[in-house]
Design a protein around this motif. Structure first.
Motif, PDB file in Angstrom:
ATOM      1  N   ALA A  62       0.837  -1.202   0.000  1.00 51.98           N
ATOM      2  CA  ALA A  62       0.000   0.000   0.000  1.00 51.98           C
ATOM      3  C   ALA A  62       0.876   1.258   0.000  1.00 51.98           C
ATOM      4  CB  ALA A  62      -0.924  -0.009   1.213  1.00 51.98           C
ATOM      5  N   GLN A  69      -7.236   5.847   1.938  1.00 50.64           N
ATOM      6  CA  GLN A  69      -7.413   4.464   2.383  1.00 50.64           C
ATOM      7  C   GLN A  69      -6.119   3.668   2.424  1.00 50.64           C
ATOM      8  OE1 GLN A  69     -10.369   2.996  -0.382  1.00 50.64           O
ATOM      9  NE2 GLN A  69     -12.048   3.891   0.785  1.00 50.64           N
ATOM     10  N   SER A  70      -4.978   4.296   2.174  1.00 48.56           N
ATOM     11  CA  SER A  70      -3.737   3.528   2.096  1.00 48.56           C
ATOM     12  C   SER A  70      -3.396   2.869   3.432  1.00 48.56           C
ATOM     13  CB  SER A  70      -2.575   4.419   1.637  1.00 48.56           C
ATOM     14  OG  SER A  70      -2.368   5.491   2.544  1.00 48.56           O
ATOM     15  N   ASP A  87      -5.635  -0.123   3.916  1.00 48.41           N
ATOM     16  CA  ASP A  87      -5.169  -1.195   3.030  1.00 48.41           C
ATOM     17  C   ASP A  87      -3.887  -1.827   3.572  1.00 48.41           C
ATOM     18  OD1 ASP A  87      -7.262  -0.732   1.327  1.00 48.41           O
ATOM     19  OD2 ASP A  87      -6.112   0.454  -0.107  1.00 48.41           O
ATOM     20  N   CYS A  93      -4.688  -4.158   6.405  1.00 46.42           N
ATOM     21  CA  CYS A  93      -5.224  -5.434   5.904  1.00 46.42           C
ATOM     22  C   CYS A  93      -4.103  -6.364   5.468  1.00 46.42           C
ATOM     23  CB  CYS A  93      -6.172  -5.179   4.733  1.00 46.42           C
ATOM     24  SG  CYS A  93      -7.761  -4.496   5.190  1.00 46.42           S
ATOM     25  N   ASP A  94      -3.154  -5.826   4.698  1.00 46.51           N
ATOM     26  CA  ASP A  94      -2.043  -6.648   4.209  1.00 46.51           C
ATOM     27  C   ASP A  94      -1.188  -7.159   5.363  1.00 46.51           C
ATOM     28  OD1 ASP A  94      -2.834  -6.339   1.624  1.00 46.51           O
ATOM     29  OD2 ASP A  94      -1.427  -4.739   1.142  1.00 46.51           O
ATOM     30  N   GLY A 109     -11.654  -0.338   7.378  1.00 46.12           N
ATOM     31  CA  GLY A 109     -11.487  -0.237   5.936  1.00 46.12           C
ATOM     32  C   GLY A 109     -12.417  -1.152   5.176  1.00 46.12           C
ATOM     33  N   GLN A 110     -12.594  -2.382   5.681  1.00 42.29           N
ATOM     34  CA  GLN A 110     -13.397  -3.362   4.950  1.00 42.29           C
ATOM     35  C   GLN A 110     -14.890  -3.167   5.119  1.00 42.29           C
ATOM     36  OE1 GLN A 110     -12.164  -5.874   2.758  1.00 42.29           O
ATOM     37  NE2 GLN A 110     -10.519  -4.388   3.009  1.00 42.29           N
ATOM     38  N   VAL A 147     -14.370   1.019   2.392  1.00 38.08           N
ATOM     39  CA  VAL A 147     -14.500   0.511   1.020  1.00 38.08           C
ATOM     40  C   VAL A 147     -15.946   0.530   0.535  1.00 38.08           C
ATOM     41  CG1 VAL A 147     -14.255  -1.548  -0.414  1.00 38.08           C
ATOM     42  CG2 VAL A 147     -12.369  -0.833   1.051  1.00 38.08           C
ATOM     43  N   ARG A 153     -13.029  -6.930  -5.158  1.00 36.14           N
ATOM     44  CA  ARG A 153     -12.030  -6.089  -5.809  1.00 36.14           C
ATOM     45  C   ARG A 153     -12.113  -6.273  -7.325  1.00 36.14           C
ATOM     46  NH1 ARG A 153      -7.470  -3.717  -3.956  1.00 36.14           N
ATOM     47  NH2 ARG A 153      -7.610  -4.831  -1.979  1.00 36.14           N
TER      48      ARG A 153
END
Length: 358
Positions: free
Chosen positions: A224, A232-233, A236, A239-240, A291-292, A296, A354
C-alpha cells in the motif's frame, strides 16, 4: 448561460453551491462565495427598492449618501482634490452600501422560506476527504484510548536519534525521546510504506520485496502507498500486514540474513518489533476492519459514475455510516462473531469484490 460574457453579479445570484475538498483554503473559498452571494443579493434587492421609490424619495436618499461620503473624506475641499477615478470608486462604493442597506431592510421583511430560497448555498465536500478525516480522527482517539484506560499501549517506533537519546540519556532525556515519538498501527503502516514502497525509487526495499514475494508466493506484491498521501492507504496496509503477518516477519528475517552485516537498520528493526507487538497488532486490526466494513463500501457508493450519483443525494449513505458505527459501538460482535452476516457487518450490507486489473 454564457459564463464568460455574463454579468458577474448574475453569476453570484445564480450560484447555489460549491463542490470542493475539505482543505482549509477550500472551506474558506466556500465561505467567501456564500458571503459574496449575500452581498450581491442585498444589492439587487436594494436597487429594486430604489427603483420602486418616488423620484423625490430616491433623490433624497442618494443625496444624503453622497453627503456622508464627502464628509467621510473630510469635506468638499478634500473631495474635489480627489481624481475623477478616485471619486468614481468612492461613488460606486457608496451606492453599493446604500443598496445593501435597503436590500437588507426589505429582506428582513420577507417570510423565512423566501429568505432561505434567495440565499440558498450548499457547500458539498469531497466524500473521499470525509472518509479520510474519519480515519484520521478515529486513529487519534484510538491512540488516546490506551492512556485514558490505563493500559500499556503500542511500543514507540523511534527514529535513530530518539532511540539513541533514550538509551544513553538521563531520565528527562529518555522521557523527552518517548514523548516526541509515536507508535501504533498507523505509524507502523508509515514505516512499512517507507521500507516496502518508498516514494523515492532510490530508497526502500521495492525490488527486494517484490522478488521475495515472487519466490515465496509465485507473484510480486506491491505494498500500500502509505509513503505518499493516498486515500485508504493505511487501512489497506493494515489489511495486508494482518492477513500476511507471518510472511512479513519472515521477509524481514530473510532480508537480514542476506545483508553483509546480518543486522537490520533502525527503521527495519522497529518494523519487525511492531509486527510482534500485540497492542500495535490490535490497532492494525481496527484499521483493517474499518477499511473493509465502512471505508471501502462507502467509497464504492460515492465513487459511482458521475451520471449516476449526485452529492445532494448522499444523505442516505452518510446517515447509514453513522447508524452503522453506533451499532458497532453498542455490539462489536457485529464484526467479530465467526457467524457474522455480511448484510449486518458492512455499512451498505453488500458484498464487495475487488475489480479485476486489466
Amino acid at each position: 448561460m454564457d459564463v464568460i460574457h455574463a454579468d458577474p453579479r448574475t453569476i453570484f445570484l445564480k450560484l447555489e453551491g460549491s463542490m470542493t475538498d475539505h482543505a482549509a483554503d477550500q472551506k474558506q473559498l466556500a465561505r467567501l462565495l456564500q458571503q459574496r452571494k449575500k452581498e450581491v443579493m442585498m444589492e439587487t434587492l436594494g436597487e429594486k427598492a430604489l427603483g420602486n421609490m418616488s423620484t423625490e424619495d430616491r433623490c433624497h436618499l442618494l443625496q444624503n449618501a453622497m453627503q456622508n461620503a464627502i464628509g467621510a473624506e473630510g469635506g468638499f475641499e478634500a473631495w474635489i482634490s480627489l481624481s475623477k477615478e478616485q471619486q468614481g470608486v468612492k461613488i460606486r462604493a457608496t451606492y453599493r452600501v446604500l443598496c445593501q442597506q435597503l436590500g437588507q431592510e426589505d429582506f428582513d421583511q420577507l417570510p423565512s422560506t423566501e429568505q432561505v430560497e434567495l440565499l440558498r448555498f450548499i457547500s458539498a465536500g469531497c466524500g473521499m476527504h470525509k472518509d479520510l478525516n474519519v480515519v484520521k480522527w478515529a486513529n487519534l482517539a484510538m491512540i488516546m484510548y490506551w492512556d485514558c484506560n490505563g493500559i500499556d499501549g503500542p511500543i514507540k517506533l523511534m527514529n535513530k536519534d530518539n532511540k539513541a537519546a533514550a538509551e544513553i540519556g538521563n531520565h528527562a532525556v529518555k522521557q523527552r525521546a518517548a514523548d516526541v515519538s509515536s507508535g501504533g498501527g498507523a505509524k507502523l503502516g508509515d514505516l512499512a510504506g517507507d521500507i516496502l514502497r518508498n516514494k523515492n525509487a532510490k530508497k526502500g526495499h521495492q525490488d527486494s520485496f517484490k522478488n521475495w514475494c515472487t519466490k515465496t508466493f509465485g507473484y510480486p506484491v506491491t505494498f500500500a502507498d502509505t509513503s505518499n498521501t493516498r486515500f485508504q492507504s493505511h487501512c489497506d496496509a493494515a489489511c495486508d500486514l494482518i492477513t500476511f503477518l507471518p510472511s512479513y516477519i519472515d521477509y524481514l528475517h530473510d532480508f537480514k540474513d542476506n545483508k553483509q552485516n546480518r543486522t537490520l537498520n533502525n527503521m527495519e528493526n522497529y518494523f519487525l518489533l511492531g509486527l510482534q507487538d500485540i497492542p500495535t497488532i490490535t490497532e492494525l486490526c481496527v484499521l483493517a476492519l474499518y477499511g473493509q466494513v465502512v471505508s471501502v463500501p462507502y467509497t464504492r457508493v460515492i465513487r459511482r459514475p458521475i451520471l449516476e450519483v449526485n452529492a445532494l443525494d448522499m444523505g442516505d449513505i452518510h446517515r447509514k455510516v453513522g447508524e452503522f458505527l453506533a451499532k458497532v459501538v453498542a455490539d462489536p460482535e457485529i464484526l467479530l462473531s465467526p457467524e457474522l452476516d455480511f448484510t449486518a457487518s458492512t455499512v451498505d450490507g453488500q458484498v464487495w469484490e475487488r475489480p479485476e486489473v486489466i
